[in-house]
Design a protein around this motif. Structure first.
Motif, PDB file in Angstrom:
ATOM      1  N   THR A   1       0.834  -1.208   0.000  1.00 27.91           N
ATOM      2  CA  THR A   1       0.000   0.000   0.000  1.00 27.91           C
ATOM      3  C   THR A   1       0.864   1.251   0.000  1.00 27.91           C
ATOM      4  N   ASN A   2       1.903   1.234   0.815  1.00 31.35           N
ATOM      5  CA  ASN A   2       2.795   2.379   0.914  1.00 31.35           C
ATOM      6  C   ASN A   2       3.534   2.624  -0.397  1.00 31.35           C
ATOM      7  N   ALA A   3       4.019   1.546  -1.015  1.00 34.50           N
ATOM      8  CA  ALA A   3       4.748   1.683  -2.282  1.00 34.50           C
ATOM      9  C   ALA A   3       3.853   2.269  -3.370  1.00 34.50           C
ATOM     10  N   LEU A   4       2.612   1.803  -3.442  1.00 27.37           N
ATOM     11  CA  LEU A   4       1.685   2.320  -4.439  1.00 27.37           C
ATOM     12  C   LEU A   4       1.379   3.797  -4.195  1.00 27.37           C
ATOM     13  N   GLY A   5       1.143   4.139  -2.939  1.00 34.46           N
ATOM     14  CA  GLY A   5       0.747   5.504  -2.616  1.00 34.46           C
ATOM     15  C   GLY A   5       1.840   6.533  -2.797  1.00 34.46           C
ATOM     16  N   LEU A   6       3.092   6.135  -2.619  1.00 37.16           N
ATOM     17  CA  LEU A   6       4.190   7.105  -2.674  1.00 37.16           C
ATOM     18  C   LEU A   6       4.672   7.415  -4.091  1.00 37.16           C
ATOM     19  N   ILE A   7       4.157   6.703  -5.090  1.00 40.78           N
ATOM     20  CA  ILE A   7       4.580   6.967  -6.469  1.00 40.78           C
ATOM     21  C   ILE A   7       4.285   8.406  -6.893  1.00 40.78           C
ATOM     22  N   PRO A   8       3.062   8.930  -6.674  1.00 45.08           N
ATOM     23  CA  PRO A   8       2.814  10.334  -7.061  1.00 45.08           C
ATOM     24  C   PRO A   8       3.740  11.316  -6.356  1.00 45.08           C
ATOM     25  N   GLY A   9       4.135  11.008  -5.116  1.00 39.36           N
ATOM     26  CA  GLY A   9       5.059  11.884  -4.408  1.00 39.36           C
ATOM     27  C   GLY A   9       6.419  11.936  -5.070  1.00 39.36           C
ATOM     28  N   SER A  10       6.905  10.781  -5.524  1.00 39.01           N
ATOM     29  CA  SER A  10       8.193  10.739  -6.215  1.00 39.01           C
ATOM     30  C   SER A  10       8.129  11.502  -7.538  1.00 39.01           C
ATOM     31  N   ILE A  11       7.035  11.325  -8.262  1.00 39.67           N
ATOM     32  CA  ILE A  11       6.867  12.043  -9.531  1.00 39.67           C
ATOM     33  C   ILE A  11       6.764  13.543  -9.285  1.00 39.67           C
ATOM     34  N   SER A  12       6.006  13.919  -8.253  1.00 40.83           N
ATOM     35  CA  SER A  12       5.859  15.330  -7.920  1.00 40.83           C
ATOM     36  C   SER A  12       7.197  15.950  -7.541  1.00 40.83           C
ATOM     37  N   GLY A  13       7.997  15.215  -6.764  1.00 43.66           N
ATOM     38  CA  GLY A  13       9.313  15.719  -6.391  1.00 43.66           C
ATOM     39  C   GLY A  13      10.223  15.871  -7.587  1.00 43.66           C
ATOM     40  N   ALA A  14      10.160  14.911  -8.517  1.00 43.59           N
ATOM     41  CA  ALA A  14      10.981  15.002  -9.725  1.00 43.59           C
ATOM     42  C   ALA A  14      10.581  16.200 -10.572  1.00 43.59           C
ATOM     43  N   ILE A  15       9.277  16.457 -10.670  1.00 41.41           N
ATOM     44  CA  ILE A  15       8.811  17.636 -11.420  1.00 41.41           C
ATOM     45  C   ILE A  15       9.285  18.917 -10.748  1.00 41.41           C
ATOM     46  N   GLY A  16       9.250  18.923  -9.426  1.00 35.40           N
ATOM     47  CA  GLY A  16       9.724  20.092  -8.695  1.00 35.40           C
ATOM     48  C   GLY A  16      11.195  20.372  -8.910  1.00 35.40           C
ATOM     49  N   TYR A  17      11.961  19.327  -9.233  1.00 31.17           N
ATOM     50  CA  TYR A  17      13.396  19.456  -9.478  1.00 31.17           C
ATOM     51  C   TYR A  17      13.723  19.448 -10.976  1.00 31.17           C
ATOM     52  N   ARG A  18      12.729  19.752 -11.800  1.00 32.36           N
ATOM     53  CA  ARG A  18      12.943  19.630 -13.254  1.00 32.36           C
ATOM     54  C   ARG A  18      14.069  20.517 -13.758  1.00 32.36           C
ATOM     55  N   ARG A  19      14.325  21.638 -13.102  1.00 30.96           N
ATOM     56  CA  ARG A  19      15.427  22.508 -13.527  1.00 30.96           C
ATOM     57  C   ARG A  19      16.764  21.804 -13.365  1.00 30.96           C
ATOM     58  N   GLU A  20      16.916  21.052 -12.272  1.00 28.34           N
ATOM     59  CA  GLU A  20      18.166  20.326 -12.026  1.00 28.34           C
ATOM     60  C   GLU A  20      18.281  19.060 -12.868  1.00 28.34           C
ATOM     61  N   LEU A  21      17.193  18.663 -13.498  1.00 28.78           N
ATOM     62  CA  LEU A  21      17.222  17.457 -14.336  1.00 28.78           C
ATOM     63  C   LEU A  21      17.693  17.740 -15.759  1.00 28.78           C
ATOM     64  N   ARG A  22      17.798  18.996 -16.122  1.00 27.10           N
ATOM     65  CA  ARG A  22      18.215  19.325 -17.483  1.00 27.10           C
ATOM     66  C   ARG A  22      19.606  18.772 -17.777  1.00 27.10           C
ATOM     67  N   GLY A  23      19.728  18.150 -18.935  1.00 26.07           N
ATOM     68  CA  GLY A  23      21.006  17.584 -19.347  1.00 26.07           C
ATOM     69  C   GLY A  23      21.284  16.203 -18.798  1.00 26.07           C
ATOM     70  N   GLN A  24      20.347  15.618 -18.049  1.00 26.12           N
ATOM     71  CA  GLN A  24      20.565  14.297 -17.463  1.00 26.12           C
ATOM     72  C   GLN A  24      19.709  13.210 -18.115  1.00 26.12           C
ATOM     73  N   SER A  25      18.988  13.542 -19.166  1.00 27.95           N
ATOM     74  CA  SER A  25      18.005  12.606 -19.716  1.00 27.95           C
ATOM     75  C   SER A  25      18.646  11.305 -20.204  1.00 27.95           C
TER      76      SER A  25
END
Length: 248
Positions: A47-71
């Protein structure tokens, strides 16, 4: 669940989402609450693993500036995370609960040591980093993904330790990459859990909503930390995680 139990799950999931984005180990907040409301350990983990997926995606979107050049790099490393997450999920569903957990504290402790020694190790490996970072990092993240698919707590700390040693990047850019890899591992495990495991859909929805909100809040706060502060937070939270794993 009672209304108060629902509120507790939702509130702790906000904190877990923020903590996962900044450091990791958010599972240590939500997992005990799921056990307290009566879910069996494996069901709570799923249950915890399923529920935390949106949080991980949300955090990655929040850090999208730092993700540039790492694709390109993240695409390659996500393969390791995907395979590891699937293997870890299979272990969770097939092995006795005590079989794999015996080495979990060892892995977390090793990761903390690597984080503390990261600047020195990085300096020592600087002349070999380009030669070793590819295969070594892929293999390390594959094994770490197995752990993450089995029991998600502190997996982000392990990823940060591995990438910090083998990649010439700032801690903030590594943290952004970590959020993507955590999302991949959790999503890979969730694909299997959806078909063969038991979970509580109400708790999943509450954790998903709260962790998504917490992920964005964590990204805003975490970006302001200096490398030294971020490393200190990782060690502090990881130390708490280690104590929790040893005494539970």
């Amino acid at each position: 669940m009672t209304p108060w139990e629902m509120l507790a799950v939702f509130a702790t999931s906000i904190g877990a989402g923020a903590l996962n984005t900044v450091v990791g180990s958010g599972t240590l907040i939500t997992f005990p609450v799921l056990l307290a409301i009566g879910l069996p350990p494996v069901t709570a983990t799923v249950t915890n693993a399923l529920g935390l997926i949106p949080g991980s995606i949300s955090g990655a979107i929040g850090y999208r500036r730092e993700l540039r050049g790492q694709s390109r790099r993240l695409l390659r490393l996500s393969v390791a995370a995907l395979l590891g997450g699937l293997c870890g999920a299979v272990l969770l569903l097939t092995l006795p609960a005590t079989a794999f957990e015996r080495i979990v504290p060892v892995l977390v402790a090793l990761a903390l040591v690597l984080v503390v020694l990261q600047p020195r190790i990085t300096k020592l490996l600087s002349h070999r980093r380009r030669e070793t970072s590819g295969r070594g990092l892929f293999a390390g993240l594959l094994l770490a993904g197995v752990y993450g698919g089995y029991f998600a707590a502190a997996q982000g700390i392990i990823y940060m330790a591995l990438m910090g040693m083998l990649l010439d990047e700032t801690p903030q850019r590594l943290n952004a990459a970590k959020n993507v890899l955590v999302a991949v591992v959790n999503a890979a495990a969730a694909l299997l859990f959806l078909f063969v495991a038991d979970y509580d859909w109400t708790a999943v929805a509450l954790i998903a909503t709260g962790s998504a909100l917490g992920g964005r809040l964590g990204a805003e706060a975490g970006r302001r930390f200096s490398p030294a502060t971020l490393r200190f937070l990782i060690v502090a939270v990881g130390g708490i995680a280690l104590v929790h794993l040893l005494v539970r």
